[in-house]
Design a protein around this motif. Structure first.
Motif, mmCIF file in Angstrom:
data_model
loop_
_atom_site.group_PDB
_atom_site.id
_atom_site.type_symbol
_atom_site.label_atom_id
_atom_site.label_comp_id
_atom_site.label_asym_id
_atom_site.label_seq_id
_atom_site.Cartn_x
_atom_site.Cartn_y
_atom_site.Cartn_z
ATOM 1 N N UNK A 207 -10.355 -1.282 0.340
ATOM 2 C CA UNK A 207 -9.611 -2.014 1.360
ATOM 3 C C UNK A 207 -8.641 -1.177 2.163
ATOM 4 N N UNK A 208 -8.438 0.101 1.793
ATOM 5 C CA UNK A 208 -7.462 0.929 2.493
ATOM 6 C C UNK A 208 -7.891 1.204 3.935
ATOM 7 N N UNK A 209 -9.154 1.526 4.133
ATOM 8 C CA UNK A 209 -9.612 1.879 5.475
ATOM 9 C C UNK A 209 -9.476 0.703 6.425
ATOM 10 N N UNK A 210 -9.775 -0.497 5.964
ATOM 11 C CA UNK A 210 -9.638 -1.676 6.804
ATOM 12 C C UNK A 210 -8.162 -1.932 7.147
ATOM 13 N N UNK A 211 -7.287 -1.706 6.175
ATOM 14 C CA UNK A 211 -5.854 -1.880 6.416
ATOM 15 C C UNK A 211 -5.344 -0.852 7.423
ATOM 16 N N UNK A 212 -5.790 0.383 7.290
ATOM 17 C CA UNK A 212 -5.378 1.417 8.238
ATOM 18 C C UNK A 212 -5.919 1.132 9.635
ATOM 19 N N UNK A 213 -7.104 0.557 9.717
ATOM 20 C CA UNK A 213 -7.634 0.149 11.022
ATOM 21 C C UNK A 213 -6.722 -0.899 11.669
ATOM 22 N N UNK A 214 -6.237 -1.832 10.848
ATOM 23 C CA UNK A 214 -5.391 -2.906 11.373
ATOM 24 C C UNK A 214 -4.058 -2.362 11.874
ATOM 25 N N UNK A 215 -3.414 -1.492 11.098
ATOM 26 C CA UNK A 215 -2.113 -0.968 11.520
ATOM 27 C C UNK A 215 -2.272 0.023 12.670
ATOM 28 N N UNK A 216 -3.429 0.685 12.737
ATOM 29 C CA UNK A 216 -3.688 1.567 13.873
ATOM 30 C C UNK A 216 -3.833 0.768 15.156
ATOM 31 N N UNK A 217 -4.475 -0.377 15.073
ATOM 32 C CA UNK A 217 -4.594 -1.251 16.238
ATOM 33 C C UNK A 217 -3.231 -1.737 16.703
ATOM 34 N N UNK A 218 -2.330 -1.975 15.728
ATOM 35 C CA UNK A 218 -0.968 -2.394 16.057
ATOM 36 C C UNK A 218 -0.079 -1.214 16.444
ATOM 37 N N UNK A 219 -0.630 0.000 16.444
ATOM 38 C CA UNK A 219 0.080 1.219 16.843
ATOM 39 C C UNK A 219 1.296 1.482 15.959
ATOM 40 N N UNK A 220 1.117 1.279 14.656
ATOM 41 C CA UNK A 220 2.159 1.578 13.678
ATOM 42 C C UNK A 220 1.862 2.952 13.098
ATOM 43 N N UNK A 221 2.757 3.920 13.221
ATOM 44 C CA UNK A 221 2.480 5.271 12.698
ATOM 45 C C UNK A 221 2.501 5.298 11.176
ATOM 46 N N UNK A 245 -5.947 8.603 10.727
ATOM 47 C CA UNK A 245 -4.981 7.511 10.634
ATOM 48 C C UNK A 245 -3.554 7.989 10.361
ATOM 49 N N UNK A 246 -3.381 9.219 9.932
ATOM 50 C CA UNK A 246 -2.062 9.686 9.508
ATOM 51 C C UNK A 246 -1.487 10.644 10.547
ATOM 52 N N UNK A 247 -0.351 10.264 11.098
ATOM 53 C CA UNK A 247 0.325 11.101 12.081
ATOM 54 C C UNK A 247 1.213 12.157 11.425
ATOM 55 N N UNK A 248 1.499 12.004 10.136
ATOM 56 C CA UNK A 248 2.362 12.958 9.431
ATOM 57 C C UNK A 248 1.860 13.128 8.007
#
Length: 361
Positions: A207-221, A245-248
């Motif tokens: 479920x991590x990849x789907x969650x990261x897709x969701x927060x990426x769509x919301x533009x949350x770093x 998905x990871x900016x840092x």
């Protein structure tokens, strides 16, 4: 500190830097002496793992090789009193603590306008590597089983004993009644087996990849923190398809001395106030470190039972239970005086009035 210095402040200037000339070559062994094992093609496998761990036959491949102690050392929680780390700037050393970052990373006028229109973008998500992004419990357990097979020993089948082995220090090698002189050899071999298993890791937590897709769509770093070296971390993220998905990324090279310091470094790299960051952890110690940094903490139930994670702001069984609205609810009651000590107002009941009747006879 002058006003010019404050106006030229950048998040990258807070990151600690250690010149390579200050690192002693004597700290690292030039060669690893490995036990002779009766397995085919073991020399070839050892060469691959040596390279993965940062060593070759002539010494370390880079300035930050992986040491076996990283797998057995329990990191300090840190920031118990809001203290941070020390970094260096042209005008001298600078101590960075929790209050300093919450003050310096305040949103400017334009950012406040943007966050008013898109409130989700003001948050920063920090993911721990162990058992949050990757199932490192399985990697360690497999390494223990391989080491036990090579040494002619047996791994306890009891679940509590296995949990102890996964979270205990190196001294538990002595459960096999080995001499102290063998401890270092076993630690090195266990580290090699662990990093050998790490090279085959390709699947993230469910479920991590789907969650990261969701927060990426919301533009949350997002940021990821670990005690691994940067090369192994980046390669593992690329194999799992998560690097984008990871900016840092906070790794061993950042030189952080505690769990809290890693979280603060991640907040700096994300350019987000610690009080606006959410940490995803599976360990009670990591949750405590997040709260010490004024961050919110979401706990993943699995490596530790739910009753050990009661201090988390939210505990879930998996990423499938999360939605972006959960992040907003975490900060719904978080104001300037939230969690501050306040006097309790005790309402006193009004005194009873005595009814008197004047009677004229």
């Amino acid at each position: 500190m002058g006003s010019a210095t404050c106006s030229n402040f950048r998040s990258s200037s807070l990151l600690p830097w250690r010149p390579s000339s200050q690192i002693s070559h004597s700290l690292y062994p030039s060669k690893l002496r490995l036990p002779k094992l009766n397995r085919m093609n073991l020399d070839k496998d050892n060469l691959v793992v040596n390279n993965a761990c940062g060593f070759n036959e002539n010494g370390p491949l880079n300035w930050f090789p992986i040491t076996p102690n990283k797998l057995f050392m329990q990191e300090a929680i840190g920031a118990e009193y809001g203290e941070g780390f020390e970094t260096f700037r042209p005008d001298g050393p600078l101590k960075v603590d929790v209050d300093f970052l919450n003050d310096r990373l305040q949103e400017g006028f334009l950012k406040r306008i943007r966050y008013a229109m898109k409130p989700d973008e003001q948050y920063g998500l920090i993911f721990s590597w162990d058992n949050v992004v990757a199932d490192t419990r399985a990697l360690k357990l497999n390494a223990w089983k391989q080491l036990a097979y090579e040494e002619g020993k047996e791994i306890p089948v009891d679940g509590d004993m296995q949990r102890l082995m996964l979270h205990a220090g190196a001294d538990h090698f002595l459960l096999w009644d080995e001499a102290e002189s063998e401890l270092e050899r076993l630690k090195i071999r266990f580290s090699q087996l662990y990093y050998e298993n790490l090279l085959t890791l390709e699947q993230p937590m469910e479920g991590l990849k789907e969650w990261l897709d969701a927060v990426s769509t919301a533009r949350i770093p997002c940021a990821i923190v670990s005690s691994l070296d940067r090369r192994n971390m980046v390669e593992a993220l690329e194999r799992m398809g998560l690097k984008k998905y990871f900016q840092a990324i906070v790794t061993e090279e950042d030189g952080m001395e505690s769990i809290a310091h890693r979280f603060l470094s991640a907040a700096v790299k994300l350019d987000r106030k610690p009080s606006k960051c959410v940490v995803f952890e599976d360990d009670p110690r990591g949750i405590t470190a997040a709260h010490n940094c004024t961050m919110m903490a979401i706990a993943l139930i699995g490596a530790h039972p739910a009753y050990d994670l009661g201090q988390a702001d939210l505990a879930v069984a998996g990423f499938n239970e999360l939605s972006v609205i959960n992040l907003r609810r975490l900060f719904a009651n978080n104001g300037s005086t939230f969690m501050d000590m306040q006097k309790q107002i005790v309402e006193k009941s009004p005194p009873k009035r005595k009814l008197t009747i004047d009677t004229i006879f």
